[in-house]
Write a protein that holds these residues in place. Sequence first.
Motif, mmCIF file in Angstrom:
data_model
loop_
_atom_site.group_PDB
_atom_site.id
_atom_site.type_symbol
_atom_site.label_atom_id
_atom_site.label_comp_id
_atom_site.label_asym_id
_atom_site.label_seq_id
_atom_site.Cartn_x
_atom_site.Cartn_y
_atom_site.Cartn_z
ATOM 1 N N LYS A 43 19.997 32.232 35.372
ATOM 2 C CA LYS A 43 19.341 31.376 36.330
ATOM 3 C C LYS A 43 20.662 31.048 37.486
ATOM 4 O O LYS A 43 21.567 31.002 36.870
ATOM 5 C CB LYS A 43 19.126 29.965 35.569
ATOM 6 N N GLY A 44 20.229 31.151 38.436
ATOM 7 C CA GLY A 44 21.399 31.003 39.498
ATOM 8 C C GLY A 44 21.913 32.141 40.017
ATOM 9 O O GLY A 44 22.861 31.734 41.016
ATOM 10 N N VAL A 45 21.479 33.180 39.582
ATOM 11 C CA VAL A 45 22.360 34.434 39.844
ATOM 12 C C VAL A 45 21.487 34.855 41.233
ATOM 13 O O VAL A 45 20.424 35.276 41.041
ATOM 14 C CB VAL A 45 22.527 35.534 39.096
ATOM 15 N N ASN A 46 21.993 35.118 42.528
ATOM 16 C CA ASN A 46 21.226 35.413 43.460
ATOM 17 C C ASN A 46 22.247 36.735 44.304
ATOM 18 O O ASN A 46 21.710 37.321 45.191
ATOM 19 C CB ASN A 46 21.165 34.384 44.673
ATOM 20 N N GLN A 47 23.273 37.007 43.710
ATOM 21 C CA GLN A 47 24.118 38.087 44.198
ATOM 22 C C GLN A 47 24.626 39.060 42.960
ATOM 23 O O GLN A 47 25.356 38.410 42.117
ATOM 24 C CB GLN A 47 25.250 37.527 45.302
ATOM 25 N N VAL A 48 24.794 40.354 43.311
ATOM 26 C CA VAL A 48 25.368 41.013 42.170
ATOM 27 C C VAL A 48 26.192 42.196 43.024
ATOM 28 O O VAL A 48 25.842 42.702 44.020
ATOM 29 C CB VAL A 48 24.166 41.844 41.589
ATOM 30 N N VAL A 49 27.256 42.281 42.584
ATOM 31 C CA VAL A 49 28.332 43.398 42.871
ATOM 32 C C VAL A 49 28.446 44.299 41.644
ATOM 33 O O VAL A 49 28.899 43.874 40.548
ATOM 34 C CB VAL A 49 29.861 42.812 43.300
ATOM 35 N N SER A 50 28.238 45.584 41.811
ATOM 36 C CA SER A 50 28.156 46.540 40.850
ATOM 37 C C SER A 50 29.038 47.513 41.037
ATOM 38 O O SER A 50 29.174 48.290 42.211
ATOM 39 C CB SER A 50 26.639 47.097 40.486
ATOM 40 N N ALA A 51 30.223 47.954 40.041
ATOM 41 C CA ALA A 51 31.152 48.919 40.076
ATOM 42 C C ALA A 51 30.928 49.981 39.039
ATOM 43 O O ALA A 51 30.853 49.728 37.834
ATOM 44 C CB ALA A 51 32.427 48.648 40.313
ATOM 45 N N THR A 52 30.286 51.370 39.280
ATOM 46 C CA THR A 52 29.937 52.079 38.380
ATOM 47 C C THR A 52 30.436 53.460 38.513
ATOM 48 O O THR A 52 30.762 54.048 39.568
ATOM 49 C CB THR A 52 28.344 52.330 38.244
ATOM 50 N N GLY A 53 30.971 54.014 36.994
ATOM 51 C CA GLY A 53 31.432 55.386 36.957
ATOM 52 C C GLY A 53 30.666 56.147 36.327
ATOM 53 O O GLY A 53 29.775 55.671 35.432
ATOM 54 N N LYS A 54 31.002 57.268 36.212
ATOM 55 C CA LYS A 54 30.301 58.597 35.458
ATOM 56 C C LYS A 54 30.532 58.338 33.915
ATOM 57 O O LYS A 54 30.077 58.881 33.179
ATOM 58 C CB LYS A 54 30.462 59.997 35.998
ATOM 59 N N SER A 55 31.909 58.031 33.815
ATOM 60 C CA SER A 55 32.483 57.919 32.170
ATOM 61 C C SER A 55 33.235 56.621 32.302
ATOM 62 O O SER A 55 33.821 56.134 33.348
ATOM 63 C CB SER A 55 33.064 59.113 31.993
ATOM 64 N N MET A 56 33.838 56.070 31.009
ATOM 65 C CA MET A 56 34.528 55.184 30.768
ATOM 66 C C MET A 56 36.024 55.459 31.211
ATOM 67 O O MET A 56 36.741 54.573 31.826
ATOM 68 C CB MET A 56 34.784 54.893 29.289
ATOM 69 N N SER A 57 36.545 56.686 31.395
ATOM 70 C CA SER A 57 37.677 57.065 32.012
ATOM 71 C C SER A 57 37.755 57.252 33.400
ATOM 72 O O SER A 57 38.884 57.520 33.779
ATOM 73 C CB SER A 57 38.012 58.371 31.170
ATOM 74 N N ASP A 58 36.637 57.012 34.136
ATOM 75 C CA ASP A 58 36.483 57.331 35.553
ATOM 76 C C ASP A 58 37.447 56.265 36.279
ATOM 77 O O ASP A 58 37.556 55.099 35.853
ATOM 78 C CB ASP A 58 35.302 57.303 36.080
ATOM 79 N N THR A 59 38.050 56.549 37.291
ATOM 80 C CA THR A 59 38.944 55.675 38.029
ATOM 81 C C THR A 59 37.876 55.369 39.303
ATOM 82 O O THR A 59 38.249 54.484 40.140
ATOM 83 C CB THR A 59 40.368 56.011 38.306
ATOM 84 N N LYS A 74 35.860 48.124 27.138
ATOM 85 C CA LYS A 74 35.182 46.708 26.712
ATOM 86 C C LYS A 74 35.987 45.722 26.083
ATOM 87 O O LYS A 74 35.399 44.721 25.953
ATOM 88 C CB LYS A 74 33.941 47.490 26.013
ATOM 89 N N SER A 75 37.168 46.229 25.958
ATOM 90 C CA SER A 75 38.052 45.126 25.305
ATOM 91 C C SER A 75 39.388 45.031 26.120
ATOM 92 O O SER A 75 40.377 45.730 25.733
ATOM 93 C CB SER A 75 38.211 45.343 23.607
ATOM 94 N N LYS A 76 39.524 44.335 27.029
ATOM 95 C CA LYS A 76 40.594 44.406 27.957
ATOM 96 C C LYS A 76 41.886 43.507 27.348
ATOM 97 O O LYS A 76 41.629 42.537 26.609
ATOM 98 C CB LYS A 76 40.195 43.613 29.040
ATOM 99 N N LYS A 77 42.890 44.415 27.446
ATOM 100 C CA LYS A 77 44.093 43.848 27.107
ATOM 101 C C LYS A 77 45.108 44.063 28.257
ATOM 102 O O LYS A 77 45.137 44.969 28.876
ATOM 103 C CB LYS A 77 44.576 44.586 25.877
ATOM 104 N N GLU A 78 46.024 42.997 28.315
ATOM 105 C CA GLU A 78 46.907 42.814 29.510
ATOM 106 C C GLU A 78 47.582 43.992 29.555
ATOM 107 O O GLU A 78 47.990 44.336 28.388
ATOM 108 C CB GLU A 78 47.562 41.541 29.486
ATOM 109 N N GLY A 79 48.068 44.859 30.719
ATOM 110 C CA GLY A 79 48.815 45.960 30.868
ATOM 111 C C GLY A 79 48.345 46.852 30.406
ATOM 112 O O GLY A 79 48.803 48.395 30.685
ATOM 113 N N ASP A 80 47.048 47.248 29.993
ATOM 114 C CA ASP A 80 46.221 48.485 29.601
ATOM 115 C C ASP A 80 45.916 49.437 30.932
ATOM 116 O O ASP A 80 45.657 50.487 30.360
ATOM 117 C CB ASP A 80 45.360 48.334 28.550
ATOM 118 N N GLY A 81 46.007 48.888 31.948
ATOM 119 C CA GLY A 81 45.621 49.696 33.151
ATOM 120 C C GLY A 81 44.152 50.212 33.251
ATOM 121 O O GLY A 81 43.674 50.752 33.818
ATOM 122 N N LYS A 82 43.326 49.186 32.570
ATOM 123 C CA LYS A 82 42.058 49.424 32.603
ATOM 124 C C LYS A 82 41.243 48.316 33.259
ATOM 125 O O LYS A 82 41.643 47.008 33.317
ATOM 126 C CB LYS A 82 41.301 49.717 31.108
#
Length: 185
Positions: free
Chosen positions: A109-125, A157-165
């Motif tokens: 509910k209430g979502v009217n805008q979406v910004v999506s950032a997708t890569g081909k794999s989890m290691s893509d930058t 999927k599990s962000k840790k400070e300083g992991d560069g992800k």
Amino acid sequence: MKRLMMAALIAFIIIQTANLAKAESKTSCESTQFKIVMKSEADVKEKESAASKTLKTYKKNKELSASGRTGNWYKICHANKAAYINMADVKEVFSTDEKALLKKFDRRKGVNQVVSATGKSMSDTKVTIQTYEKKQGEWRRALKKMEGVIGKNGFTKSKKEGDGKSPVGFIPLVRPLEAKRSRPE
């Protein structure tokens, strides 16, 4: 000999200039960004206005290529010139992945805008950034697709400070006024 060379150079420049002008007139339309489909019979207009000259009328279910959208008008190429179709008369064609993404937000509910950032794999930058907004009750592209860069080590999927992800998931963005109102006093 110098005069002959100079005459040949001038002739070459004149021919190239004429060829460039022809090429520009043939390609006055922008490149296709996505497809749209007519919801009903609708008019293609010369300008972004219902009162402008009608160039053609398309029948229901006709698929067209769009180069973008400005306000309530989609820009298409008609007879090698830019032309426009009213947003109310068409729906956008989305890929299977886009449909799956946008369906997730239909339930929120209430979502009217979406910004999506997708890569081909989890290691893509390098990622593809796409933006969508709900207009007239339907999802529509807000901006042209663009390339971007995320964390130097890709996604996680599990962000840790300083992991560069960069984190994977749904991250709500709130307007400054909404954020201010939601803060405890």
